[in-house]
Design a protein around this motif. Structure first.
Motif, short mmCIF file in Angstrom:
data_model
loop_
_atom_site.label_atom_id
_atom_site.label_comp_id
_atom_site.label_asym_id
_atom_site.label_seq_id
_atom_site.Cartn_x
_atom_site.Cartn_y
_atom_site.Cartn_z
N VAL A 1 0.87 -1.17 0.00
CA VAL A 1 0.00 0.00 0.00
C VAL A 1 0.91 1.22 0.00
O VAL A 1 1.84 1.31 0.78
N LYS A 2 0.65 2.16 -0.90
CA LYS A 2 1.57 3.29 -1.07
C LYS A 2 1.28 4.44 -0.12
O LYS A 2 2.19 5.16 0.26
N ALA A 3 0.02 4.65 0.18
CA ALA A 3 -0.32 5.78 1.04
C ALA A 3 -1.62 5.54 1.78
O ALA A 3 -2.50 4.82 1.30
N GLY A 4 -1.71 6.14 2.98
CA GLY A 4 -2.95 6.15 3.72
C GLY A 4 -3.49 7.57 3.68
O GLY A 4 -2.73 8.52 3.78
N VAL A 5 -4.81 7.68 3.50
CA VAL A 5 -5.41 9.01 3.43
C VAL A 5 -6.40 9.15 4.58
O VAL A 5 -7.25 8.28 4.78
N PHE A 6 -6.25 10.24 5.35
CA PHE A 6 -7.04 10.39 6.56
C PHE A 6 -7.62 11.79 6.71
O PHE A 6 -6.91 12.77 6.46
N ALA B 1 -10.99 14.49 2.30
CA ALA B 1 -10.09 13.33 2.37
C ALA B 1 -10.54 12.25 1.40
O ALA B 1 -9.72 11.62 0.72
N ARG B 2 -11.83 12.05 1.30
CA ARG B 2 -12.33 11.01 0.38
C ARG B 2 -12.06 11.40 -1.08
O ARG B 2 -11.75 10.55 -1.91
N ASP B 3 -12.18 12.67 -1.38
CA ASP B 3 -11.87 13.13 -2.74
C ASP B 3 -10.40 12.85 -3.08
O ASP B 3 -10.08 12.37 -4.17
N LEU B 4 -9.53 13.16 -2.11
CA LEU B 4 -8.10 12.93 -2.32
C LEU B 4 -7.83 11.44 -2.49
O LEU B 4 -7.08 11.01 -3.37
N TYR B 5 -8.48 10.64 -1.64
CA TYR B 5 -8.32 9.19 -1.71
C TYR B 5 -8.71 8.66 -3.09
O TYR B 5 -7.99 7.88 -3.71
N GLN B 6 -9.85 9.12 -3.58
CA GLN B 6 -10.30 8.63 -4.87
C GLN B 6 -9.38 9.06 -6.01
O GLN B 6 -9.21 8.33 -6.98
N ARG B 7 -8.77 10.19 -5.86
CA ARG B 7 -7.82 10.64 -6.88
C ARG B 7 -6.57 9.74 -6.88
O ARG B 7 -6.09 9.31 -7.92
N TYR C 1 -7.98 4.28 2.82
CA TYR C 1 -8.63 5.38 3.50
C TYR C 1 -9.02 4.89 4.88
O TYR C 1 -9.50 3.78 5.02
N ASP C 2 -8.80 5.73 5.90
CA ASP C 2 -9.13 5.30 7.27
C ASP C 2 -9.57 6.51 8.07
O ASP C 2 -8.86 7.52 8.13
N GLN C 3 -10.73 6.40 8.69
CA GLN C 3 -11.19 7.51 9.53
C GLN C 3 -11.46 7.07 10.96
O GLN C 3 -11.95 7.84 11.77
N GLY C 4 -11.12 5.81 11.28
CA GLY C 4 -11.45 5.28 12.59
C GLY C 4 -10.42 5.60 13.66
O GLY C 4 -9.23 5.45 13.46
N GLY C 5 -10.88 6.04 14.82
CA GLY C 5 -9.98 6.23 15.94
C GLY C 5 -9.13 7.47 15.83
O GLY C 5 -9.26 8.28 14.91
N ALA C 6 -8.21 7.62 16.77
CA ALA C 6 -7.34 8.78 16.79
C ALA C 6 -6.33 8.69 15.64
O ALA C 6 -6.01 7.61 15.18
N ILE C 7 -5.85 9.85 15.22
CA ILE C 7 -4.95 9.90 14.07
C ILE C 7 -3.66 9.10 14.33
O ILE C 7 -3.16 8.41 13.45
N GLY C 8 -3.18 9.16 15.57
CA GLY C 8 -1.96 8.44 15.91
C GLY C 8 -2.12 6.94 15.74
O GLY C 8 -1.23 6.23 15.27
N LEU D 1 -1.24 10.70 4.39
CA LEU D 1 -1.68 12.03 3.96
C LEU D 1 -2.90 12.43 4.79
O LEU D 1 -3.91 11.74 4.77
N THR D 2 -2.76 13.51 5.51
CA THR D 2 -3.84 13.91 6.41
C THR D 2 -4.43 15.26 6.01
O THR D 2 -3.70 16.23 5.78
N VAL D 3 -5.76 15.26 5.92
CA VAL D 3 -6.51 16.48 5.62
C VAL D 3 -6.93 17.10 6.95
O VAL D 3 -7.56 16.43 7.76
N ASP D 4 -6.54 18.34 7.18
CA ASP D 4 -6.91 18.97 8.45
C ASP D 4 -7.58 20.33 8.19
O ASP D 4 -7.97 20.63 7.07
N PHE D 5 -7.71 21.14 9.22
CA PHE D 5 -8.45 22.39 9.07
C PHE D 5 -7.71 23.39 8.19
O PHE D 5 -8.33 24.20 7.51
#
Length: 501
Positions: A405-410, A423-429, A438-445, A460-464
RNA sequence: GCGGGCAUAGUUUAGCGGUAAAACCCCAGCCUUCCAAGCUGGUGUCCCCGGUUCGAUCCCGGGUGCCCGCACCA
């Protein structure tokens, strides 16, 4: 040693837990020497094979590919020597635990004036006639027998009948009755082609992919616009009925090979330079896909251990947790295979060399390696345990090129719809280019640690800042855990550069 | 093939001749503004087949698999 064996156990356990490798037929109790590859394992294997194919075939001008069948005309295996070479009957001594090839173990009955005193046995050698005579005379003395010793007739163990075999003493202990009957160790899997099962329908599952290359040599030369020196590469399954499969996937009965036959002009001054060249090319390749350099080695086969047709063979070895073993064999095989096939098929396989204006059977350098062994070496090289702020962290530091797996998108958190959407848009790209998660479960760490354990090189993390500020995303590096902010386009270029060097 | 050891949840392990337990992982939900936080809920044919026994995951036999050593590895 105990520490080392637990290391391989940890790796095996991780491989199963995260879906890299499963034991074959596990729900039925398994099958010795066979393995299945799970969702992550299949990606890693594919990436290893793709990297090899890319570097050895597509990026070279002197290489072409081939995909021959697993089952071929059985005459191929007669010509190659595998039919004879794979069927040596073996004899075990139950007391000394020694194992002998039955055709190299000789025995003779000791007779004095027609009366049998018993049998003597010894291993094949140039002096075995004298040694056998000495043993027989010693036997005569020990039994205090008078009379004339008859001529000994030494015969190989496998040509004796069962009653005679039972009388032969073990060469190790001299005791009668500890040798087993000869047992066939047939390394080739047999099958039958066609509805009728008889001797004429026997075929073999290939024990190596190389012979498919030799068998197609003329086809490739006639159609491929190739000129010596050139190579033919092939990736494919091979099957060997190993006596003792061991060490996880290191030696299994079904495995996959990546083989090259590199055809070169004949002549004793030609092959050494090509041989050396290939050793260097292959070693550099291993380092290039992330094998730990200190674990790589070279082992030159001593002359007396070479197969009779080989001029030289150098193994590239890897220091596995269970010892240093062969990853790839690079053999200079002369023109043995082509000449065998020319003889057995009756077809002229000579190559016309325009620069020399002469015909010859090319000689060959054979770099041959196992996908599964490479897979294991990649896994062993990547397996690391380090410490982050006092917490133990398990990670697989795969080279981005082979990482399953090359990258995780969160999204930084999942209860903010704008973050999730972005984040989902980036993941799909990214999904259109690479295998990403793609993972949105639990704390980022927690999500970072989770991808560390399956060896995902980038998070790759999408934040504010991404949705409210400059649009940049955080790119987190698996090995250093360092983060940097990049625009989406910069991040894509950053990944591309590292995944496809 | 031989000898020795082992087999309990996805993983690591505890346990018992009387319907099996912990931690971690995983899944769903709540919460959460950057490195395994917390809360609630969910997921188990004790490797298989026989035998002994009222009853076997446990004892016995056989098989299969795994680990270590030897042998083998054209």
């Amino acid at each position: 040693m105990a520490k080392e064996s637990s290391l391989i156990e940890e790796i095996v356990s991780l491989a199963k837990r995260r879906g890299f490798v499963f034991q074959s037929s596990e729900i039925y109790g398994g099958l010795n020497g066979f393995f299945d590859y799970g969702p992550l394992g299949v990606e890693l294997r594919k990436n290893i094979k793709d990297a090899w194919w890319e570097d050895m075939v597509r990026r070279r001008d002197d290489m072409v590919g081939l995909d021959s069948g697993i089952i071929m005309n059985p005459k191929i295996w007669e010509a190659s020597g595998h039919v004879d070479g794979f069927t040596d009957p073996m004899v075990d001594c139950k007391d000394s635990k020694m194992r002998y090839r039955a055709d190299q173990l000789f025995a003779a009955e000791v007779k004095v004036d027609g009366a049998s005193l018993g049998w003597v046995s010894l291993l094949e050698s140039e002096k075995m006639e004298e040694e056998a005579l000495a043993l027989a005379e010693s036997m005569k003395r020990k039994t205090a027998t008078q009379g004339t010793l008859e001529m000994l007739s030494l015969r190989p163990y496998d040509e004796l009948d069962a009653d005679e075999q039972a009388l032969v003493p073990s060469p190790a202990t001299g005791k009668v009755g500890s040798l087993t009957p000869p047992r066939e160790f047939n390394m080739m899997f047999e099958t039958h082609v066609g509805a009728l099962r008889d001797a004429s329908s026997v075929c073999y599952l290939r024990p190596e992919t190389a012979q498919g290359i030799f068998a197609n040599f003329k086809n490739v030369v006639d159609t491929g616009r190739v000129k010596v020196p050139f190579g033919i590469a092939q990736i494919g399954k091979a099957f060997r009925n190993e006596i003792t499969p061991r060490n996880f996937i290191f030696r299994s009965r079904e495995f996959e090979q990546m083989e090259i036959e590199y055809f070169i002009p004949p002549g004793e001054d030609e092959w050494p330079k090509y041989h050396r060249e290939w050793i260097d090319v292959r070693k550099a390749w291993f380092a290039g896909i992330g094998l730990t350099n200190d674990f790589l080695g070279e082992e030159v086969h001593p002359k007396e251990k070479l197969a009779h047709y080989a001029k030289a063979c150098t193994d590239i070895t890897f220091k596995f947790p269970f010892g240093e073993h062969e990853l790839e064999g690079i053999a200079a095989r002369g023109n043995f295979d082509l000449s065998q096939h020319q003889e057995h098929s009756g077809k002229n396989l000579e190559y016309f060399d325009e620069s020399l204006k002469s015909k010859y059977l090319p000689h060959v350098i054979e770099p041959s390696l196992g996908v599964d062994r490479t897979f294991l070496a990649v896994l062993c090289s990547a397996y690391l345990i380090d410490e982050i702020e006092g917490e133990k962290r398990t990670l697989l530091s795969f080279h981005p090129r082979v990482a399953p797996v090359k990258a995780g998108v969160f999204p930084l958190v999942k209860n903010k719809p704008e973050l999730v959407k972005r984040a989902r848009d980036l993941y799909q790209r990214l999904q259109k280019k690479w295998n990403v998660v793609y993972d949105q479960g639990g704390a980022i760490g927690r999500r970072y640690r989770r991808i560390d354990e399956i060896g995902v090189p980038f998070g790759l993390t999408v934040d504010f800042e991404t949705i409210e500020g400059d649009g940049s995303i955080t790119v987190r590096d698996r090995d250093s855990t360092k983060q940097e902010r990049l625009s989406e386009e910069e991040a894509l270029a950053f990944l591309e550069e590292r995944i496809n060097p």
